[in-house]
Design a protein around this motif. Sequence first.
Motif, PDB file in Angstrom:
ATOM      1  N   GLU A  71       0.829  -1.192   0.000  1.00 35.25           N
ATOM      2  CA  GLU A  71       0.000   0.000   0.000  1.00 35.25           C
ATOM      3  C   GLU A  71       0.867   1.247   0.000  1.00 35.25           C
ATOM      4  N   LYS A  72       0.255   2.364  -0.351  1.00 30.52           N
ATOM      5  CA  LYS A  72       1.006   3.606  -0.499  1.00 30.52           C
ATOM      6  C   LYS A  72       1.707   4.014   0.793  1.00 30.52           C
ATOM      7  N   ASP A  73       1.042   3.915   1.925  1.00 30.25           N
ATOM      8  CA  ASP A  73       1.650   4.283   3.204  1.00 30.25           C
ATOM      9  C   ASP A  73       2.851   3.394   3.510  1.00 30.25           C
ATOM     10  N   GLU A  74       2.718   2.127   3.242  1.00 29.20           N
ATOM     11  CA  GLU A  74       3.822   1.194   3.473  1.00 29.20           C
ATOM     12  C   GLU A  74       4.984   1.475   2.516  1.00 29.20           C
ATOM     13  N   ALA A  75       4.661   1.881   1.298  1.00 27.79           N
ATOM     14  CA  ALA A  75       5.703   2.178   0.318  1.00 27.79           C
ATOM     15  C   ALA A  75       6.538   3.380   0.768  1.00 27.79           C
ATOM     16  N   VAL A  76       5.875   4.398   1.296  1.00 23.10           N
ATOM     17  CA  VAL A  76       6.599   5.574   1.784  1.00 23.10           C
ATOM     18  C   VAL A  76       7.478   5.191   2.966  1.00 23.10           C
ATOM     19  N   GLU A  77       6.943   4.389   3.856  1.00 19.10           N
ATOM     20  CA  GLU A  77       7.714   3.943   5.012  1.00 19.10           C
ATOM     21  C   GLU A  77       8.910   3.098   4.564  1.00 19.10           C
ATOM     22  N   LEU A  78       8.683   2.210   3.610  1.00 21.32           N
ATOM     23  CA  LEU A  78       9.760   1.381   3.084  1.00 21.32           C
ATOM     24  C   LEU A  78      10.839   2.243   2.426  1.00 21.32           C
ATOM     25  N   LYS A  79      10.419   3.224   1.680  1.00 24.24           N
ATOM     26  CA  LYS A  79      11.365   4.107   1.014  1.00 24.24           C
ATOM     27  C   LYS A  79      12.209   4.862   2.045  1.00 24.24           C
ATOM     28  N   ASN A  80      11.582   5.355   3.089  1.00 22.04           N
ATOM     29  CA  ASN A  80      12.312   6.076   4.133  1.00 22.04           C
ATOM     30  C   ASN A  80      13.314   5.166   4.837  1.00 22.04           C
ATOM     31  N   LYS A  81      12.894   3.942   5.120  1.00 22.45           N
ATOM     32  CA  LYS A  81      13.795   2.984   5.765  1.00 22.45           C
ATOM     33  C   LYS A  81      15.002   2.696   4.864  1.00 22.45           C
ATOM     34  N   LEU A  82      14.724   2.462   3.584  1.00 23.24           N
ATOM     35  CA  LEU A  82      15.821   2.191   2.651  1.00 23.24           C
ATOM     36  C   LEU A  82      16.769   3.381   2.561  1.00 23.24           C
ATOM     37  N   ASN A  83      16.235   4.592   2.552  1.00 16.76           N
ATOM     38  CA  ASN A  83      17.080   5.791   2.539  1.00 16.76           C
ATOM     39  C   ASN A  83      17.978   5.837   3.768  1.00 16.76           C
ATOM     40  N   GLU A  84      17.415   5.524   4.923  1.00 17.44           N
ATOM     41  CA  GLU A  84      18.207   5.513   6.157  1.00 17.44           C
ATOM     42  C   GLU A  84      19.314   4.468   6.078  1.00 17.44           C
ATOM     43  N   TYR A  85      18.987   3.280   5.576  1.00 16.66           N
ATOM     44  CA  TYR A  85      19.980   2.219   5.454  1.00 16.66           C
ATOM     45  C   TYR A  85      21.116   2.638   4.512  1.00 16.66           C
TER      46      TYR A  85
END
Length: 97
Positions: A71-85
Amino acid sequence: MTNHPIDQKLVGLEKRIQELIKAYQSERSRNNQLEQTNQSLKAEVEGLQAKLTDFQNQYKIAKIVSSTTVEKDEAVELKNKLNEYIKEIDRCIAHLS
């Protein structure tokens, strides 16, 4: 009278030496300026390469996120996590370098 032509040659030689000294100092100054310009351009290239790497990473993240079926909310969260990593990995690489 025999010293007169020698004196003229010595005066001419001294003038030529002074001209060569001035030319040398001018070229040395120009060389220093070019070295400074070169260093600043190298620093700019390094900065641009770092930005390019960052943009490439962002593109890869966007590609990964868009290819996942969440879902869109999960995609944004996933993107933020990947950016942090990725930022943390970049810091580790910089620290090791």
